[in-house]
Design a protein around this motif. Sequence first.
Motif, PDB file in Angstrom:
ATOM      1  N   VAL A 418     -19.839 -51.241  -5.128  1.00 14.09           N
ATOM      2  CA  VAL A 418     -18.951 -51.360  -6.289  1.00 14.09           C
ATOM      3  C   VAL A 418     -19.740 -51.097  -7.565  1.00 14.09           C
ATOM      4  O   VAL A 418     -19.282 -50.370  -8.461  1.00 14.09           O
ATOM      5  CB  VAL A 418     -18.297 -52.757  -6.334  1.00 14.09           C
ATOM      6  CG1 VAL A 418     -17.569 -52.970  -7.658  1.00 14.09           C
ATOM      7  CG2 VAL A 418     -17.328 -52.922  -5.166  1.00 14.09           C
ATOM      8  N   THR A 419     -20.933 -51.663  -7.651  1.00 16.35           N
ATOM      9  CA  THR A 419     -21.765 -51.460  -8.843  1.00 16.35           C
ATOM     10  C   THR A 419     -22.003 -49.977  -9.083  1.00 16.35           C
ATOM     11  O   THR A 419     -21.819 -49.475 -10.199  1.00 16.35           O
ATOM     12  CB  THR A 419     -23.114 -52.182  -8.692  1.00 16.35           C
ATOM     13  OG1 THR A 419     -22.884 -53.580  -8.500  1.00 16.35           O
ATOM     14  CG2 THR A 419     -23.981 -51.979  -9.924  1.00 16.35           C
ATOM     15  N   ARG A 420     -22.397 -49.273  -8.034  1.00 18.80           N
ATOM     16  CA  ARG A 420     -22.730 -47.860  -8.188  1.00 18.80           C
ATOM     17  C   ARG A 420     -21.503 -47.046  -8.587  1.00 18.80           C
ATOM     18  O   ARG A 420     -21.567 -46.214  -9.492  1.00 18.80           O
ATOM     19  CB  ARG A 420     -23.351 -47.319  -6.895  1.00 18.80           C
ATOM     20  CG  ARG A 420     -24.745 -47.870  -6.612  1.00 18.80           C
ATOM     21  CD  ARG A 420     -25.355 -47.238  -5.379  1.00 18.80           C
ATOM     22  NE  ARG A 420     -25.624 -45.839  -5.609  1.00 18.80           N
ATOM     23  CZ  ARG A 420     -26.844 -45.285  -5.623  1.00 18.80           C
ATOM     24  NH1 ARG A 420     -27.920 -46.036  -5.442  1.00 18.80           N
ATOM     25  NH2 ARG A 420     -26.994 -44.002  -5.831  1.00 18.80           N
ATOM     26  N   PHE A 421     -20.391 -47.243  -7.897  1.00 22.05           N
ATOM     27  CA  PHE A 421     -19.215 -46.429  -8.201  1.00 22.05           C
ATOM     28  C   PHE A 421     -18.736 -46.675  -9.625  1.00 22.05           C
ATOM     29  O   PHE A 421     -18.445 -45.722 -10.366  1.00 22.05           O
ATOM     30  CB  PHE A 421     -18.089 -46.726  -7.207  1.00 22.05           C
ATOM     31  CG  PHE A 421     -17.017 -45.667  -7.193  1.00 22.05           C
ATOM     32  CD1 PHE A 421     -16.947 -44.757  -6.160  1.00 22.05           C
ATOM     33  CD2 PHE A 421     -16.083 -45.578  -8.215  1.00 22.05           C
ATOM     34  CE1 PHE A 421     -15.960 -43.767  -6.155  1.00 22.05           C
ATOM     35  CE2 PHE A 421     -15.104 -44.599  -8.221  1.00 22.05           C
ATOM     36  CZ  PHE A 421     -15.037 -43.686  -7.185  1.00 22.05           C
ATOM     37  N   VAL A 422     -18.664 -47.944 -10.020  1.00 23.71           N
ATOM     38  CA  VAL A 422     -18.152 -48.259 -11.360  1.00 23.71           C
ATOM     39  C   VAL A 422     -19.039 -47.640 -12.437  1.00 23.71           C
ATOM     40  O   VAL A 422     -18.548 -47.157 -13.465  1.00 23.71           O
ATOM     41  CB  VAL A 422     -18.035 -49.782 -11.557  1.00 23.71           C
ATOM     42  CG1 VAL A 422     -17.702 -50.117 -13.006  1.00 23.71           C
ATOM     43  CG2 VAL A 422     -16.966 -50.353 -10.635  1.00 23.71           C
ATOM     44  N   MET A 423     -20.348 -47.643 -12.213  1.00 24.75           N
ATOM     45  CA  MET A 423     -21.265 -47.082 -13.207  1.00 24.75           C
ATOM     46  C   MET A 423     -21.058 -45.583 -13.393  1.00 24.75           C
ATOM     47  O   MET A 423     -21.548 -44.993 -14.357  1.00 24.75           O
ATOM     48  CB  MET A 423     -22.715 -47.355 -12.801  1.00 24.75           C
ATOM     49  CG  MET A 423     -23.127 -48.813 -12.883  1.00 24.75           C
ATOM     50  SD  MET A 423     -23.225 -49.396 -14.595  1.00 24.75           S
ATOM     51  CE  MET A 423     -23.528 -51.152 -14.327  1.00 24.75           C
ATOM     52  N   LEU A 424     -20.323 -44.947 -12.474  1.00 23.75           N
ATOM     53  CA  LEU A 424     -20.093 -43.508 -12.565  1.00 23.75           C
ATOM     54  C   LEU A 424     -18.642 -43.175 -12.894  1.00 23.75           C
ATOM     55  O   LEU A 424     -18.208 -42.030 -12.760  1.00 23.75           O
ATOM     56  CB  LEU A 424     -20.495 -42.835 -11.249  1.00 23.75           C
ATOM     57  CG  LEU A 424     -21.996 -42.881 -10.966  1.00 23.75           C
ATOM     58  CD1 LEU A 424     -22.282 -42.575  -9.510  1.00 23.75           C
ATOM     59  CD2 LEU A 424     -22.753 -41.916 -11.876  1.00 23.75           C
ATOM     60  N   THR A 425     -17.883 -44.176 -13.345  1.00 28.90           N
ATOM     61  CA  THR A 425     -16.486 -43.925 -13.707  1.00 28.90           C
ATOM     62  C   THR A 425     -16.332 -43.524 -15.168  1.00 28.90           C
ATOM     63  O   THR A 425     -15.203 -43.373 -15.650  1.00 28.90           O
ATOM     64  CB  THR A 425     -15.612 -45.160 -13.423  1.00 28.90           C
ATOM     65  OG1 THR A 425     -16.177 -46.297 -14.092  1.00 28.90           O
ATOM     66  CG2 THR A 425     -15.528 -45.435 -11.930  1.00 28.90           C
ATOM     67  N   PRO A 513     -22.824 -36.174 -12.554  1.00 29.46           N
ATOM     68  CA  PRO A 513     -22.330 -36.739 -11.294  1.00 29.46           C
ATOM     69  C   PRO A 513     -21.032 -37.520 -11.421  1.00 29.46           C
ATOM     70  O   PRO A 513     -20.354 -37.752 -10.417  1.00 29.46           O
ATOM     71  CB  PRO A 513     -23.480 -37.651 -10.843  1.00 29.46           C
ATOM     72  CG  PRO A 513     -24.235 -37.973 -12.102  1.00 29.46           C
ATOM     73  CD  PRO A 513     -24.120 -36.748 -12.954  1.00 29.46           C
ATOM     74  N   HIS A 514     -20.664 -37.913 -12.650  1.00 27.22           N
ATOM     75  CA  HIS A 514     -19.391 -38.628 -12.792  1.00 27.22           C
ATOM     76  C   HIS A 514     -18.221 -37.760 -12.356  1.00 27.22           C
ATOM     77  O   HIS A 514     -17.157 -38.271 -11.979  1.00 27.22           O
ATOM     78  CB  HIS A 514     -19.182 -39.083 -14.244  1.00 27.22           C
ATOM     79  CG  HIS A 514     -18.851 -37.972 -15.187  1.00 27.22           C
ATOM     80  ND1 HIS A 514     -19.821 -37.162 -15.753  1.00 27.22           N
ATOM     81  CD2 HIS A 514     -17.662 -37.506 -15.648  1.00 27.22           C
ATOM     82  CE1 HIS A 514     -19.229 -36.265 -16.518  1.00 27.22           C
ATOM     83  NE2 HIS A 514     -17.935 -36.443 -16.482  1.00 27.22           N
ATOM     84  N   ARG A 515     -18.388 -36.444 -12.410  1.00 27.61           N
ATOM     85  CA  ARG A 515     -17.313 -35.545 -11.964  1.00 27.61           C
ATOM     86  C   ARG A 515     -16.963 -35.784 -10.491  1.00 27.61           C
ATOM     87  O   ARG A 515     -15.820 -35.590 -10.076  1.00 27.61           O
ATOM     88  CB  ARG A 515     -17.726 -34.086 -12.164  1.00 27.61           C
ATOM     89  CG  ARG A 515     -17.796 -33.636 -13.624  1.00 27.61           C
ATOM     90  CD  ARG A 515     -18.300 -32.210 -13.703  1.00 27.61           C
ATOM     91  NE  ARG A 515     -18.393 -31.699 -15.055  1.00 27.61           N
ATOM     92  CZ  ARG A 515     -17.449 -30.979 -15.667  1.00 27.61           C
ATOM     93  NH1 ARG A 515     -16.334 -30.711 -15.023  1.00 27.61           N
ATOM     94  NH2 ARG A 515     -17.615 -30.541 -16.889  1.00 27.61           N
ATOM     95  N   VAL A 516     -17.961 -36.179  -9.701  1.00 30.34           N
ATOM     96  CA  VAL A 516     -17.714 -36.460  -8.284  1.00 30.34           C
ATOM     97  C   VAL A 516     -16.787 -37.668  -8.148  1.00 30.34           C
ATOM     98  O   VAL A 516     -15.824 -37.655  -7.377  1.00 30.34           O
ATOM     99  CB  VAL A 516     -19.038 -36.708  -7.538  1.00 30.34           C
ATOM    100  CG1 VAL A 516     -18.780 -37.148  -6.097  1.00 30.34           C
ATOM    101  CG2 VAL A 516     -19.900 -35.446  -7.567  1.00 30.34           C
ATOM    102  N   ALA A 517     -17.074 -38.725  -8.909  1.00 29.17           N
ATOM    103  CA  ALA A 517     -16.231 -39.926  -8.869  1.00 29.17           C
ATOM    104  C   ALA A 517     -14.807 -39.598  -9.303  1.00 29.17           C
ATOM    105  O   ALA A 517     -13.830 -40.057  -8.691  1.00 29.17           O
ATOM    106  CB  ALA A 517     -16.823 -41.015  -9.750  1.00 29.17           C
TER     107      ALA A 517
END
Length: 581
Positions: A418-425, A513-517
């Motif tokens: 969750v930490t990783r995904f949110v940091m890339l939103t 990399p946020h484009r991936v999320a």
Amino acid sequence: MNIFADIRALVVDTIAAMTEDGVLPQGLNTDAVTVEPPRDAAHGDMATNAAMVLAKPAGMKPRDIAEALAERLGRDGRITSAEVAGPGFLNLRLENSVWHDVIGAVLNTGTDYGRSTMGQGRRVNVEYVSANPTGPLHVGHTRGAVFGDALASLLDYAGHDVTREYYINDGGAQVDVLARSVYLRYLEAHGQDVAFPDGTYPGDYLIAVGEALKDKVGDAYVDAPEEDWLEEVRDFATDAMMELIREDLAALGVKMDVFFSEKSLYGTGRIEAAIEELRGKDLIYRGVLEPPKGKTPEDWEPREQTLFRSTAHGDDVDRPIMKSDGAWTYFAPDIAYHYDKVSRGFDALIDVFGADHGGYVKRMKAAVSALSGGTVPLDIKLCQLVRLFKNGEPFKMSKRAGNFVTLRDVVEQVGPDVTRFVMLTRKNDAPLDFDFAKVLEQSRENPVFYVQYAHARVMSVLRRAAEAGVEAGDDTLRGADLSGLTHESELTVARKLAEWPRLVEIAARTNEPHRVAFFLYELAGDFHALWNRGNDQPELRFLQEGETATSQSKMALARAVSVVISGGLGILGVTPAQEMR
């Protein structure tokens, strides 16, 4: 399979044929020709700007080129229609079989679907985190760590040879302060009452370090003068902090390839060598700088300094590299460190800095440009602040570090995925609000849940198929007849899958990399929409009772969604959910 690249190749080849036939003049450059999804899906499956970019050099009207191009493209078996829009844009619609082939490509390639060779093995150094070794990583470092790690994985996925690097800032005065802080904890371990002066590090994390120092040296330093213990305690404390930082990174799933010590640059001639390299290019001189912005000549004492002529490589002003007392400025070892990177043969450098390093961007780019003769690009990514909330209200945690919230605090609250995904939103240069309640919420507004739920739903369908005696293994689904997938909702999902290889290359080219999320969230949205329509339209459900072949074709589409989500989450460093609890 990259259908957008394939259709672009078709467009370029058709332009070449039109040139050979005399419809277009010779010598046209097609580098700016693009094929991409239209802004409005109602306009078609793809759009090309070919006529618009070729009109001026061809000396022709865009619509004339577009109409001639449309007629020829329509002859290709993959294209059902090519329509001219507006001043000369060309909208293309593709046969359903194209999207079926995309599903097949995903299933046959697995999580390597979308992997690119665009990097051509170019060696890229990504330096990130690089926090001072004076304490555990805090929430701001967390964002930089996630961003840098995901970027490194993205570049690797796109065909680059990537080195993940951490620059240990152990050469400055802050490590002396660390040593003195540990010494106070060491005295405390011997039963003394101590007070932490302003500027020292009072965090509880140093208690164990002080006790470990006591175990190592006993009472040898208790009454000793600072000059007798400072260097050894500094090394001991730095090693202890780096071990703590490695553990923090491991908790987040981050593993570095290289840890480079700033201290190794001092007293070894490496700083001097870098400066001499610049001097040999006539970029080092003695001079006097103008007053900084906001300073009047009356407030500014001009003095002669040793300067780097950074304005010759795009900076706003020249930069001091040596203080008046002959000591190096902070900039000098940074020049030497990047000279070392250039000397190691990297083709490109990326630095991930905190938002407070914005003033460092131009000077560092100038240094790398000068040191490499302009052959090695440096991209500096700034990560803006993270603001912590809970239920919409500012949230403060235990602050075990003494004056900040640690990375470990965040990971222990919500977990590394969750930490990783949110940091890339959010894009790295935009502020990010991290709400501990919302990131665990099970709703569409929570992108972590929304994407993971899509993957878990696919897994649940495959489990239910097995329970119903319907074969749904990957080998079987690869051979499924997909011709029955004709509903617009099904094709919408397949079209989104087709965008993945293109998205990977765009994200890698822009170091974003946020484009991936963002893509995964959109793909999950299309999949959930198809799933929900099945509630009202039974023929869209993935399991069709008594119709094995139909079920397998629909499950092939679902399985392709899970494969792409799994591949994308792999880039982000997130484990795909098998079920939601």
